[in-house]
Design a protein around this motif. Sequence first.
Motif, PDB file in Angstrom:
ATOM      1  N   GLN A 220      -4.954   6.201  -0.623  1.00  0.00           N
ATOM      2  CA  GLN A 220      -3.754   5.638  -1.328  1.00  0.00           C
ATOM      3  C   GLN A 220      -3.266   6.977  -1.651  1.00  0.00           C
ATOM      4  O   GLN A 220      -3.656   7.680  -2.848  1.00  0.00           O
ATOM      5  CB  GLN A 220      -4.029   4.712  -2.045  1.00  0.00           C
ATOM      6  CG  GLN A 220      -4.923   4.755  -2.402  1.00  0.00           C
ATOM      7  CD  GLN A 220      -5.392   3.039  -3.317  1.00  0.00           C
ATOM      8  OE1 GLN A 220      -4.660   1.857  -3.081  1.00  0.00           O
ATOM      9  NE2 GLN A 220      -6.379   2.701  -4.118  1.00  0.00           N
TER      10      GLN A 220
ATOM     11  N   ASP B 191       0.601  -1.030  -0.022  1.00  0.00           N
ATOM     12  CA  ASP B 191      -0.169  -0.225   0.210  1.00  0.00           C
ATOM     13  C   ASP B 191       0.942   1.433   0.154  1.00  0.00           C
ATOM     14  O   ASP B 191       2.223   0.916   0.879  1.00  0.00           O
ATOM     15  CB  ASP B 191      -1.024  -0.205   1.423  1.00  0.00           C
ATOM     16  CG  ASP B 191      -1.875  -0.798   0.924  1.00  0.00           C
ATOM     17  OD1 ASP B 191      -2.791  -1.968   0.253  1.00  0.00           O
ATOM     18  OD2 ASP B 191      -2.912  -0.713   2.423  1.00  0.00           O
TER      19      ASP B 191
ATOM     20  N   LEU C  53      -6.917  -3.955  10.826  1.00  0.00           N
ATOM     21  CA  LEU C  53      -7.293  -5.492  10.076  1.00  0.00           C
ATOM     22  C   LEU C  53      -6.415  -6.242  10.035  1.00  0.00           C
ATOM     23  O   LEU C  53      -6.432  -7.399  10.687  1.00  0.00           O
ATOM     24  CB  LEU C  53      -6.607  -4.241   8.973  1.00  0.00           C
ATOM     25  CG  LEU C  53      -6.604  -5.398   7.447  1.00  0.00           C
ATOM     26  CD1 LEU C  53      -7.974  -6.121   7.248  1.00  0.00           C
ATOM     27  CD2 LEU C  53      -6.111  -4.443   6.155  1.00  0.00           C
TER      28      LEU C  53
ATOM     29  N   ASN D  54      -7.760   2.797   1.444  1.00  0.00           N
ATOM     30  CA  ASN D  54      -7.311   2.719   0.242  1.00  0.00           C
ATOM     31  C   ASN D  54      -8.621   4.215  -0.525  1.00  0.00           C
ATOM     32  O   ASN D  54      -7.530   4.938  -1.219  1.00  0.00           O
ATOM     33  CB  ASN D  54      -8.482   1.940  -0.908  1.00  0.00           C
ATOM     34  CG  ASN D  54      -7.469   0.508  -0.849  1.00  0.00           C
ATOM     35  OD1 ASN D  54      -6.574   0.763   0.014  1.00  0.00           O
ATOM     36  ND2 ASN D  54      -7.991  -0.602  -1.395  1.00  0.00           N
TER      37      ASN D  54
ATOM     38  N   THR E 283      -7.229  -9.547  11.654  1.00  0.00           N
ATOM     39  CA  THR E 283      -7.412 -10.910   9.689  1.00  0.00           C
ATOM     40  C   THR E 283      -6.598 -12.517  10.926  1.00  0.00           C
ATOM     41  O   THR E 283      -6.707 -13.323  10.786  1.00  0.00           O
ATOM     42  CB  THR E 283      -6.178 -10.873   9.492  1.00  0.00           C
ATOM     43  OG1 THR E 283      -7.311  -9.223   7.980  1.00  0.00           O
ATOM     44  CG2 THR E 283      -5.503 -11.641   8.184  1.00  0.00           C
TER      45      THR E 283
ATOM     46  N   TYR F 149      -5.314  -0.190  10.021  1.00  0.00           N
ATOM     47  CA  TYR F 149      -4.389  -1.143   9.776  1.00  0.00           C
ATOM     48  C   TYR F 149      -4.108  -2.067  11.050  1.00  0.00           C
ATOM     49  O   TYR F 149      -4.084  -3.120  10.862  1.00  0.00           O
ATOM     50  CB  TYR F 149      -2.878  -0.861   9.321  1.00  0.00           C
ATOM     51  CG  TYR F 149      -2.165   0.033   8.312  1.00  0.00           C
ATOM     52  CD1 TYR F 149      -2.422  -1.002   6.706  1.00  0.00           C
ATOM     53  CD2 TYR F 149      -2.064   0.221   7.417  1.00  0.00           C
ATOM     54  CE1 TYR F 149      -2.811  -0.818   5.500  1.00  0.00           C
ATOM     55  CE2 TYR F 149      -2.115   1.464   6.279  1.00  0.00           C
ATOM     56  CZ  TYR F 149      -2.367   0.508   5.498  1.00  0.00           C
ATOM     57  OH  TYR F 149      -2.200   0.477   4.023  1.00  0.00           O
TER      58      TYR F 149
ATOM     59  N   CYS G 155     -10.677 -11.995   1.766  1.00  0.00           N
ATOM     60  CA  CYS G 155     -11.232 -11.397   1.662  1.00  0.00           C
ATOM     61  C   CYS G 155     -12.660 -10.428   0.916  1.00  0.00           C
ATOM     62  O   CYS G 155     -13.217  -9.184   1.109  1.00  0.00           O
ATOM     63  CB  CYS G 155     -10.500 -10.724  -0.159  1.00  0.00           C
ATOM     64  SG  CYS G 155      -8.743 -11.206  -0.261  1.00  0.00           S
TER      65      CYS G 155
ATOM     66  N   PHE H  41     -12.297  -7.030   6.378  1.00  0.00           N
ATOM     67  CA  PHE H  41     -11.788  -6.519   5.113  1.00  0.00           C
ATOM     68  C   PHE H  41     -12.632  -6.277   4.743  1.00  0.00           C
ATOM     69  O   PHE H  41     -12.265  -4.779   3.962  1.00  0.00           O
ATOM     70  CB  PHE H  41     -10.780  -7.705   4.181  1.00  0.00           C
ATOM     71  CG  PHE H  41     -10.787  -7.789   3.374  1.00  0.00           C
ATOM     72  CD1 PHE H  41      -9.377  -8.011   3.151  1.00  0.00           C
ATOM     73  CD2 PHE H  41     -11.046  -7.093   2.045  1.00  0.00           C
ATOM     74  CE1 PHE H  41      -8.670  -7.625   2.561  1.00  0.00           C
ATOM     75  CE2 PHE H  41     -10.235  -7.107   0.638  1.00  0.00           C
ATOM     76  CZ  PHE H  41      -8.976  -7.574   0.558  1.00  0.00           C
TER      77      PHE H  41
ATOM     78  N   VAL I  81     -10.302  -2.085   4.445  1.00  0.00           N
ATOM     79  CA  VAL I  81      -9.601  -2.348   3.589  1.00  0.00           C
ATOM     80  C   VAL I  81     -10.038  -0.671   2.485  1.00  0.00           C
ATOM     81  O   VAL I  81      -9.248   0.272   2.029  1.00  0.00           O
ATOM     82  CB  VAL I  81      -9.565  -2.869   2.963  1.00  0.00           C
ATOM     83  CG1 VAL I  81      -9.064  -2.962   1.076  1.00  0.00           C
ATOM     84  CG2 VAL I  81      -8.658  -3.736   3.250  1.00  0.00           C
TER      85      VAL I  81
ATOM     86  N   CYS J  45      -1.864  -0.153  -5.214  1.00  0.00           N
ATOM     87  CA  CYS J  45      -1.762  -1.075  -4.179  1.00  0.00           C
ATOM     88  C   CYS J  45      -1.341  -2.195  -5.731  1.00  0.00           C
ATOM     89  O   CYS J  45      -1.927  -2.156  -6.614  1.00  0.00           O
ATOM     90  CB  CYS J  45      -3.214  -2.145  -3.836  1.00  0.00           C
ATOM     91  SG  CYS J  45      -3.995  -1.369  -2.513  1.00  0.00           S
TER      92      CYS J  45
END
Lengths: 95, 95
Positions: free
Chosen positions: A82, A8, A25, A79, A29, A22, A66, A71, A75, A86
């Motif tokens: 960003q 990223d 996440l 994003n 996860t 993050y 995903c 997620f 995500v 990615c």
Amino acid sequence: MIKVIAEDFIKEEYLEIVKPLYAELVAKTKLEKDCIEYNLYIDQDDKTHFIFIEEWPDHDALDRHCQTEHFRRLVPLINEHQSKECEFTIMEIFQ
Amino acid sequence: MIKVIAEDFIKEEYLEIVKPLYAELVAKTKLEKDCIEYNLYIDQDDKTHFIFIEEWPDHDALDRHCQTEHFRRLVPLINEHQSKECEFTIMEIFQ
């Protein structure tokens, strides 16, 4: 077994906004039953470059990751900040 | 602790020449006393793209790895067959 590198690139002014996203996440996860490895790193030469190193039993497990709630929620929020798309590399172990 | 991604790009016609060199490099590096992780992967979308994922206690340990007999002998032999320069990313864990 598959290994994944997911990279990223975040706009510098949003670093403090994405860091808790993050953190959540990664924490959620790691609790997924199929997750073998899921760690996040920061490039020593570029603090806006975040690199996940992941390991999953197979592609189906990666697909299920995903589709998880965390997620699909986190995500897109990351994003939004960003600086460029990615990048993903999916790998097999060298024998 | 530092994590390293080292990426090699090999000319397709030399893949069978570099594979035993990689195998020896991985086997001998894993025996280094400071080596925490040293695994080699192949990009599922590009069989000429080789990716090392490494973990070392610190930069000094990484420097010592680069001075070993096996590194100094094997890496130049591998690099004779590269299609472009190696790429390195040195990272710290995200806290």
